[in-house]
Enzyme design. Structure first.
Site, mmCIF file in Angstrom:
data_model
loop_
_atom_site.group_PDB
_atom_site.id
_atom_site.type_symbol
_atom_site.label_atom_id
_atom_site.label_comp_id
_atom_site.label_asym_id
_atom_site.label_seq_id
_atom_site.Cartn_x
_atom_site.Cartn_y
_atom_site.Cartn_z
ATOM 1 N N TYR A 166 0.838 -1.211 0.000
ATOM 2 C CA TYR A 166 0.000 0.000 0.000
ATOM 3 C C TYR A 166 0.877 1.267 0.000
ATOM 4 C CZ TYR A 166 -3.757 3.046 1.899
ATOM 5 O OH TYR A 166 -4.664 4.042 2.121
ATOM 6 N N LYS A 170 0.895 4.135 -2.780
ATOM 7 C CA LYS A 170 0.445 5.473 -2.404
ATOM 8 C C LYS A 170 1.506 6.544 -2.629
ATOM 9 C CE LYS A 170 -3.831 5.220 -1.097
ATOM 10 N NZ LYS A 170 -4.843 5.667 -2.076
HETATM 11 P P1 NAI Z 1 -13.550 2.679 1.568
HETATM 12 O O1 NAI Z 1 -13.202 1.229 1.525
HETATM 13 O O2 NAI Z 1 -14.747 3.081 2.326
HETATM 14 O O3 NAI Z 1 -13.667 3.276 0.104
HETATM 15 C C1 NAI Z 1 -12.963 2.794 -0.996
HETATM 16 C C2 NAI Z 1 -13.962 2.534 -2.101
HETATM 17 O O4 NAI Z 1 -13.254 2.129 -3.273
HETATM 18 C C3 NAI Z 1 -14.933 1.397 -1.756
HETATM 19 O O5 NAI Z 1 -16.265 1.876 -1.840
HETATM 20 C C4 NAI Z 1 -14.631 0.320 -2.775
HETATM 21 O O6 NAI Z 1 -15.763 -0.418 -3.189
HETATM 22 C C5 NAI Z 1 -14.035 1.138 -3.924
HETATM 23 N N1 NAI Z 1 -13.166 0.337 -4.778
HETATM 24 C C6 NAI Z 1 -12.248 -0.583 -4.421
HETATM 25 N N2 NAI Z 1 -11.667 -1.117 -5.491
HETATM 26 C C7 NAI Z 1 -12.217 -0.533 -6.575
HETATM 27 C C8 NAI Z 1 -12.017 -0.643 -7.974
HETATM 28 N N3 NAI Z 1 -11.134 -1.493 -8.486
HETATM 29 N N4 NAI Z 1 -12.735 0.153 -8.793
HETATM 30 C C9 NAI Z 1 -13.659 1.024 -8.300
HETATM 31 N N5 NAI Z 1 -13.912 1.149 -6.975
HETATM 32 C C10 NAI Z 1 -13.193 0.396 -6.126
HETATM 33 O O7 NAI Z 1 -12.249 3.422 2.144
HETATM 34 P P2 NAI Z 1 -11.901 4.982 2.342
HETATM 35 O O8 NAI Z 1 -11.225 5.074 3.629
HETATM 36 O O9 NAI Z 1 -13.059 5.833 2.038
HETATM 37 O O10 NAI Z 1 -10.756 5.175 1.245
HETATM 38 C C11 NAI Z 1 -10.804 6.113 0.199
HETATM 39 C C12 NAI Z 1 -9.379 6.401 -0.262
HETATM 40 O O11 NAI Z 1 -8.672 7.070 0.785
HETATM 41 C C13 NAI Z 1 -8.558 5.159 -0.588
HETATM 42 O O12 NAI Z 1 -7.745 5.414 -1.697
HETATM 43 C C14 NAI Z 1 -7.715 4.967 0.646
HETATM 44 O O13 NAI Z 1 -6.534 4.248 0.386
HETATM 45 C C15 NAI Z 1 -7.448 6.419 1.019
HETATM 46 N N6 NAI Z 1 -7.038 6.617 2.400
HETATM 47 C C16 NAI Z 1 -7.937 6.489 3.415
HETATM 48 C C17 NAI Z 1 -7.525 6.708 4.703
HETATM 49 C C18 NAI Z 1 -8.468 6.686 5.824
HETATM 50 O O14 NAI Z 1 -8.058 7.058 6.953
HETATM 51 N N7 NAI Z 1 -9.713 6.285 5.636
HETATM 52 C C19 NAI Z 1 -6.121 6.984 5.026
HETATM 53 C C20 NAI Z 1 -5.284 7.173 3.890
HETATM 54 C C21 NAI Z 1 -5.742 6.974 2.620
#
Ligand code: NAI
Length: 300
Positions: A166, A170
């Site tokens: 990851y 990132k």
């Molecule tokens: P989340 O799991 O709620 O949202 C991620 C979404 O991406 C999900 O709805 C999932 O279905 C969708 N997804 C996964 N693979 C996919 C694909 N191949 N094509 C289309 N959609 C796909 O998680 P969150 O926390 O909202 O994450 C959003 C972004 O923020 C991610 O890139 C994550 O790595 C990043 N992030 C989040 C942090 C946090 O504290 N929540 C910290 C650092 C980064």
């Protein structure tokens, strides 16, 4: 300060079926943007898939009087990125904003980090951003306007146990941004990166429950909205945000030590190590050419 609105703007938010992406899509739509809500609808590790997640967010937006369409493509596929951009143009006429937000986790300590954990994480985060950004950027360049947000993370910037896959993906996105902001400059396409901290399904078992409660995604959304607004003239910034704090992270260089015009010895490097690694007199480099000029100034 004039109100930031998105009337007449079209946005694609990837992974917008839940977590952070959902709040971006809803707030953009509330402020007038037409939004393509993309979500593959799989589980946290990227397995499975369903249309329900994207559909539900589109329903929410429509119930609030906004305009949105659902897209179920995976960002990990080249055709997925192409379909998304095509669908947004067909439905709403253009693409002004792209938020590369979709993400998955497959954590394991490095000794157990096999390719089935490494490859899909790189494929969704890094290749996924390429797959959508490529067709979107071509279109934005033609229109002379674009705002792209890459989602990086504290793990990429600073590191975390069990997340080599990851972290690599990132920080790769920051490298992607650093060059794309140079290529987009004359077409008014600005690219910035966001490192969010928020309570979502991705972080529910990583953060202590009392901390988790304070980290609503709604704290992150205003920062993202600013980054993809016309008001934002910045490009190449990395912004860290969560729970109300907004900070900039940056890769800087110090003055360093010039070890002479002839090749030196490892002993001389060891002797100067403290000074070489000292974090003082830090400055930014405006691209790799600036770094080359910095090196060559000792020969001027
Ligand atoms: P989340 O799991 O709620 O949202 C991620 C979404 O991406 C999900 O709805 C999932 O279905 C969708 N997804 C996964 N693979 C996919 C694909 N191949 N094509 C289309 N959609 C796909 O998680 P969150 O926390 O909202 O994450 C959003 C972004 O923020 C991610 O890139 C994550 O790595 C990043 N992030 C989040 C942090 C946090 O504290 N929540 C910290 C650092 C980064």
């Amino acid at each position: 300060m004039e109100k930031i609105d998105f009337k007449g703007r079209v946005a694609i938010v990837t992974g917008a079926g839940g977590g952070l992406g959902r709040t971006y899509a809803i707030e953009l739509a509330k402020r007038g943007a037409k939004v393509l809500v993309n979500d593959f609808g799989g589980s946290r590790d990227g397995s499975g898939g369903s249309s329900a997640m994207a559909d539900n967010v589109v329903k929410e937006i429509k119930a609030l009087g906004g305009e949105a369409a659902a897209n179920y493509d995976g960002v990990h596929l080249k055709e997925g990125g192409e379909n998304m951009v095509r669908q947004a143009i067909q439905a709403f006429g253009k693409v002004d904003i792209l938020i590369n937000n979709a993400g998955i986790l497959r954590d394991k300590s490095f000794t157990k980090m096999e390719e089935d954990l490494w490859d899909p994480v790189l494929q969704v985060h890094l290749k996924g951003a390429y797959n959508v950004t490529k067709p979107a950027f071509l279109h934005m360049r033609e229109n002379g306007y674009g705002r792209i947000v890459m989602t990086t993370s504290g793990t990429g910037l600073f590191g975390n146990f069990g997340q080599t896959n990851y972290g690599a993906a990132k920080l790769g996105l920051v490298g992607f941004m650093n060059s794309l902001r140079i290529e987009g400059a004359k077409y008014n396409v600005k690219t910035n990166a966001l490192a969010p901290v928020a309570a979502t399904r991705l972080t529910e078992d990583i953060m202590p429950p009392d901390v988790y409660k304070k980290l609503s995604p709604e704290f992150v959304t205003p920062v993202v909205l600013y980054l993809c607004s016309e008001a934002c003239q910045a490009s190449g910034m990395t912004v860290c945000t969560g729970a109300g704090l907004v900070q900039r992270a940056s890769i800087l260089v110090n003055d360093g030590v010039f070890l002479g015009k002839d090749p030196t010895t490892p002993e001389k490097v060891a002797e100067n190590w403290a000074k070489i690694t000292e974090l003082s007199n830090l400055k930014e480099m405006d691209g790799v050419m600036a770094q080359s000029i910095e090196i060559m100034k000792h020969y001027a």
